[in-house]
Design a protein around this motif. Structure first.
Motif, PDB file in Angstrom:
ATOM      1  N   MET A  81       0.801  -1.158   0.016  1.00 29.11           N
ATOM      2  CA  MET A  81      -0.061  -0.104   0.008  1.00 29.11           C
ATOM      3  C   MET A  81       0.858   1.211  -0.110  1.00 29.11           C
ATOM      4  O   MET A  81       0.244   2.330  -0.083  1.00 29.11           O
ATOM      5  N   ALA A 100      -9.720   0.554  -2.735  1.00 25.84           N
ATOM      6  CA  ALA A 100      -8.910   1.232  -1.714  1.00 25.84           C
ATOM      7  C   ALA A 100      -7.349   1.458  -2.367  1.00 25.84           C
ATOM      8  O   ALA A 100      -6.945   2.439  -2.496  1.00 25.84           O
ATOM      9  N   VAL A 101      -7.130   0.485  -3.290  1.00 27.90           N
ATOM     10  CA  VAL A 101      -5.794   0.386  -3.709  1.00 27.90           C
ATOM     11  C   VAL A 101      -5.700   1.233  -4.727  1.00 27.90           C
ATOM     12  O   VAL A 101      -4.773   1.894  -5.028  1.00 27.90           O
ATOM     13  N   ARG A 103      -7.809   3.967  -5.408  1.00 31.53           N
ATOM     14  CA  ARG A 103      -7.841   5.170  -4.837  1.00 31.53           C
ATOM     15  C   ARG A 103      -6.422   5.669  -4.260  1.00 31.53           C
ATOM     16  O   ARG A 103      -5.987   6.928  -4.374  1.00 31.53           O
ATOM     17  N   GLU A 104      -5.549   4.822  -3.924  1.00 27.51           N
ATOM     18  CA  GLU A 104      -4.442   5.056  -3.043  1.00 27.51           C
ATOM     19  C   GLU A 104      -3.490   5.573  -4.353  1.00 27.51           C
ATOM     20  O   GLU A 104      -2.632   6.677  -3.892  1.00 27.51           O
ATOM     21  N   GLN A 105      -3.411   4.740  -5.298  1.00 26.95           N
ATOM     22  CA  GLN A 105      -2.430   5.013  -6.259  1.00 26.95           C
ATOM     23  C   GLN A 105      -2.645   6.484  -6.759  1.00 26.95           C
ATOM     24  O   GLN A 105      -1.697   7.134  -7.235  1.00 26.95           O
ATOM     25  N   LYS A 108      -1.624   9.424  -4.365  1.00 25.84           N
ATOM     26  CA  LYS A 108      -0.366   9.333  -4.199  1.00 25.84           C
ATOM     27  C   LYS A 108       0.134   9.982  -5.562  1.00 25.84           C
ATOM     28  O   LYS A 108       1.310  10.692  -5.474  1.00 25.84           O
ATOM     29  N   TRP A 171     -11.214   8.977   3.907  1.00 30.20           N
ATOM     30  CA  TRP A 171      -9.590   8.752   3.525  1.00 30.20           C
ATOM     31  C   TRP A 171      -8.905   9.519   4.500  1.00 30.20           C
ATOM     32  O   TRP A 171      -7.709   8.829   4.808  1.00 30.20           O
ATOM     33  N   GLU A 175      -6.212   7.968   7.226  1.00 32.53           N
ATOM     34  CA  GLU A 175      -4.595   8.504   6.817  1.00 32.53           C
ATOM     35  C   GLU A 175      -4.134   9.021   8.228  1.00 32.53           C
ATOM     36  O   GLU A 175      -2.936   8.591   8.376  1.00 32.53           O
ATOM     37  N   TYR A 199       0.868  15.264   0.226  1.00 32.64           N
ATOM     38  CA  TYR A 199       0.300  14.762  -0.908  1.00 32.64           C
ATOM     39  C   TYR A 199       0.195  15.647  -2.000  1.00 32.64           C
ATOM     40  O   TYR A 199      -0.302  15.518  -3.238  1.00 32.64           O
TER      41      TYR A 199
END
Length: 371
Positions: A81, A100-101, A103-105, A108, A171, A175, A199
């Motif tokens: 992650m 979730a993965v 959205r995380e990419q 970032k 999120w 976080e 970010y």
């Protein structure tokens, strides 16, 4: 050249490779089961836009006998992650993890993502920029309830976005949960600046306020559940560590209509026996303020029956001086050199005086201390 050969040549860029019993270009020929044989090189026009990726299995060499499913990469939520990456064939535990993965990419890397299909076992995400080719499609694997990436195009032709819509208050609350747990009074303005720095994206004041409120609600809920388990915790201490003493004090709150925790005393049996058996009769007295949601103090407390022969070491707080005279008048009372030095260097600065102070503090004889 025959007409069939012309069509084969024309469709050679769209040819597919059948993955199954080792045959290339064709499915295994039909037997008496009634299944017709299929020739990918025959006179068939294949529309790739409508191709069913759910039935495509990623290719891996399994000549060494390793099952093909063991060769597909799995996304590790604990380690991957940090910098999520995708590839065709990657497996995900469920749809929540997959979303979730993705959205995380995008968060970032400052892109905006849109889920054009979001079902339990069929999900498709594309870049929000219309002309960008990035997309990923995942669906259920055969014979198991696992999501697998069946199609992935990882190229981006768009630029980054400011005030990324993918950054939601939900999120943000997850976080920065640990930061808010240790600092529940974190100012909203400072929260906004931290998100911008971490970010490179802007967030509104209202968005950060909701994220903070949501995180604190979850933290308080977690603490509330832990308070209800204090009695179980004490019982487990007494069970695993004989001669342990535990005392819980609660007060009845008339407005709430139930007991409210006030304090907990714990004296571990092993520590008690070791102190009596072999430790010097010196007791350090100290405490610290708790910075959680409910506040409070953590104190090192000792119950003494025979006070003769004990020496207490504490910081030089004014309230402790009369307390020692009242509670343990027959014990020695010393001050912690570290606390004394903190006050000492406010008035007496420089290394020379600092060395003199520690020389006196570490002296082992009266003449040495006097010098």
């Amino acid at each position: 050249m025959s007409s069939n050969e012309d069509k084969k040549s024309k469709n050679k860029d769209h040819s597919l490779e059948w993955i199954g019993d080792g045959a290339k270009g064709k499915e295994p020929e039909s037997t008496n089961t009634g299944v017709e044989s299929w020739d990918w090189g025959a006179d068939v026009e294949l529309d790739l836009e409508e191709y069913d990726y759910d039935n495509v299995q990623p290719k891996y060499d399994s000549d060494d006998g390793t099952p093909m499913t063991d060769r597909w990469p799995e996304f590790n939520l604990a380690t991957d992650m940090v910098d999520p990456e995708f590839e065709v064939g990657m497996k995900f535990s469920d749809c929540k993890v997959f979303r979730a993965v993705v959205r995380e990419q995008f968060i970032k890397r400052n892109w905006d993502v849109v889920f054009v299909r979001s079902e339990a076992f069929k999900l498709k995400a594309v870049c929000a920029y219309l002309d960008c080719p990035w997309e990923i499609y995942a669906s259920k694997m055969q014979h198991e309830k696992t999501l697998q990436a069946k199609k992935y195009e990882g190229e981006h032709t768009c630029g980054i976005v400011w005030e990324n819509p993918t950054v939601k208050c939900s999120w943000l609350s997850v976080e920065y949960m640990e930061t808010l747990k240790s600092n529940p009074r974190w100012p909203v303005s400072s929260f906004m600046e931290t998100v911008k720095k971490d970010y490179n994206t802007g967030v509104s004041r209202q968005q950060v306020y909701r994220a903070k409120e949501r995180a604190l609600w979850q933290i308080e809920g977690i603490y509330t559940e832990q308070y209800s388990k204090i009695w179980d915790y004490c019982e487990e201490l007494r069970k695993t560590n004989p001669e342990t003493t535990t005392k819980v004090q609660c007060d009845f709150n008339e407005q709430l209509g139930h007991l409210v925790f006030q304090r907990l005393y714990v004296c571990l049996g092993a520590c008690k026996a070791a102190f009596i058996a072999g430790c010097r009769s010196i007791i350090g007295l100290d405490g610290c303020f708790l910075k959680g949601v409910y506040g409070g103090k953590f104190l090192a407390a000792v119950e003494i029956v025979n006070q003769f022969g004990y020496t207490f070491v504490s910081d030089k707080q004014k309230g402790l001086l009369p307390t020692f005279e009242q509670v343990v008048p027959n014990s020695e009372h010393m001050f912690c050199a570290r606390h004394l030095f903190t006050n000492f260097r406010l008035q007496f600065k420089g290394k020379a005086l600092s060395d003199k102070f520690w020389g006196a503090a570490k002296a082992t004889t009266v003449p040495q201390f006097a010098r």
